[in-house]
Design a protein around this motif. Structure first.
Motif, PDB file in Angstrom:
ATOM      1  N   SER A  79       0.837  -1.195   0.000  1.00  0.00           N
ATOM      2  CA  SER A  79       0.000   0.000   0.000  1.00  0.00           C
ATOM      3  C   SER A  79       0.877   1.252   0.000  1.00  0.00           C
ATOM      4  O   SER A  79       2.102   1.163   0.104  1.00  0.00           O
ATOM      5  CB  SER A  79      -0.922   0.001   1.224  1.00  0.00           C
ATOM      6  OG  SER A  79      -0.169   0.159   2.392  1.00  0.00           O
ATOM      7  N   GLY A  80       0.246   2.407  -0.071  1.00  0.00           N
ATOM      8  CA  GLY A  80       0.966   3.677  -0.103  1.00  0.00           C
ATOM      9  C   GLY A  80       1.832   3.914   1.122  1.00  0.00           C
ATOM     10  O   GLY A  80       2.864   4.578   1.046  1.00  0.00           O
ATOM     11  N   ASN A  81       1.439   3.368   2.272  1.00  0.00           N
ATOM     12  CA  ASN A  81       2.239   3.548   3.490  1.00  0.00           C
ATOM     13  C   ASN A  81       3.072   2.293   3.795  1.00  0.00           C
ATOM     14  O   ASN A  81       3.296   1.964   4.970  1.00  0.00           O
ATOM     15  CB  ASN A  81       1.344   3.939   4.677  1.00  0.00           C
ATOM     16  CG  ASN A  81       0.251   2.924   4.918  1.00  0.00           C
ATOM     17  OD1 ASN A  81       0.107   1.949   4.184  1.00  0.00           O
ATOM     18  ND2 ASN A  81      -0.539   3.169   5.941  1.00  0.00           N
ATOM     19  N   ASN A  82       3.520   1.605   2.749  1.00  0.00           N
ATOM     20  CA  ASN A  82       4.396   0.420   2.836  1.00  0.00           C
ATOM     21  C   ASN A  82       3.829  -0.700   3.710  1.00  0.00           C
ATOM     22  O   ASN A  82       4.555  -1.362   4.440  1.00  0.00           O
ATOM     23  CB  ASN A  82       5.789   0.803   3.330  1.00  0.00           C
ATOM     24  CG  ASN A  82       6.576   1.505   2.244  1.00  0.00           C
ATOM     25  OD1 ASN A  82       6.296   1.321   1.059  1.00  0.00           O
ATOM     26  ND2 ASN A  82       7.554   2.288   2.640  1.00  0.00           N
ATOM     27  N   GLU A  83       2.542  -0.900   3.615  1.00  0.00           N
ATOM     28  CA  GLU A  83       1.878  -1.969   4.337  1.00  0.00           C
ATOM     29  C   GLU A  83       1.535  -3.085   3.345  1.00  0.00           C
ATOM     30  O   GLU A  83       1.001  -2.811   2.260  1.00  0.00           O
ATOM     31  CB  GLU A  83       0.599  -1.422   4.986  1.00  0.00           C
ATOM     32  CG  GLU A  83      -0.040  -2.334   5.973  1.00  0.00           C
ATOM     33  CD  GLU A  83      -1.239  -1.662   6.637  1.00  0.00           C
ATOM     34  OE1 GLU A  83      -2.084  -2.407   7.131  1.00  0.00           O
ATOM     35  OE2 GLU A  83      -1.323  -0.421   6.654  1.00  0.00           O
ATOM     36  N   ALA A  84       1.859  -4.321   3.678  1.00  0.00           N
ATOM     37  CA  ALA A  84       1.561  -5.450   2.792  1.00  0.00           C
ATOM     38  C   ALA A  84       0.054  -5.689   2.759  1.00  0.00           C
ATOM     39  O   ALA A  84      -0.600  -5.759   3.796  1.00  0.00           O
ATOM     40  CB  ALA A  84       2.285  -6.696   3.271  1.00  0.00           C
ATOM     41  N   LYS A  85      -0.498  -5.799   1.553  1.00  0.00           N
ATOM     42  CA  LYS A  85      -1.940  -6.013   1.351  1.00  0.00           C
ATOM     43  C   LYS A  85      -2.121  -7.139   0.349  1.00  0.00           C
ATOM     44  O   LYS A  85      -1.204  -7.486  -0.396  1.00  0.00           O
ATOM     45  CB  LYS A  85      -2.599  -4.743   0.795  1.00  0.00           C
ATOM     46  CG  LYS A  85      -2.530  -3.544   1.690  1.00  0.00           C
ATOM     47  CD  LYS A  85      -3.751  -3.493   2.533  1.00  0.00           C
ATOM     48  CE  LYS A  85      -3.771  -2.197   3.328  1.00  0.00           C
ATOM     49  NZ  LYS A  85      -4.973  -2.043   4.071  1.00  0.00           N
TER      50      LYS A  85
END
Length: 136
Positions: A79-85
């Motif tokens: 995601s945009g905030n470097n979160e794995a999705k």
């Protein structure tokens, strides 16, 4: 694999290349289960694609109940905030329309055309030579 669910929005036809089009839509699958004596509800959303015939898109309307056959896949991304999705995708090979799209007083396009055809045929039919006094 077979899945059944409700369409979350009207289907959209996207052009992928000059001569390739795909029908994109999403379904929701509701499930209930008991955990610790408490009944819980969970909804799973699945993005679907159908490559065989774009004409089906006009019948895939929000709220419609569909049964799909195909194979499932997973898309992983950051995601945009470097979160794995991740998201579920379903590569559809067959679609069965189970109903649920008609609102009060409205008929789906296919059914409306059939009703008009039957009504026209009945208006044009005459039964000459048949007595009014039938034995049944």
């Amino acid at each position: 694999m077979e899945i059944t669910g409700r369409l979350t929005a009207d289907a959209v036809v996207r052009t992928v290349s000059e001569d390739r089009k795909v029908v994109g839509f999403s379904i929701a699958i509701n499930d209930t289960f008991r955990s610790g004596g408490e009944q819980k509800k969970i909804t799973t959303f699945i993005d679907c694609s159908y490559w065989l015939n774009t004409g089906i898109a006009e019948y895939l309307k929000k709220g419609g109940w569909v049964q799909l056959y195909g194979r499932i896949g997973v898309n992983a991304y950051m995601s945009g905030n470097n979160e794995a999705k991740a998201s579920l995708t379903f590569h559809t090979s067959e679609i069965k329309l189970l109903g649920g799209t008609a609102r009060s007083g409205e008929l789906p396009n296919v059914l409306a055309k059939e009703v008009e055809t039957i009504a026209g045929a009945q208006a044009n039919s005459t039964f000459e030579g048949i007595d009014e006094d039938l034995p049944f």
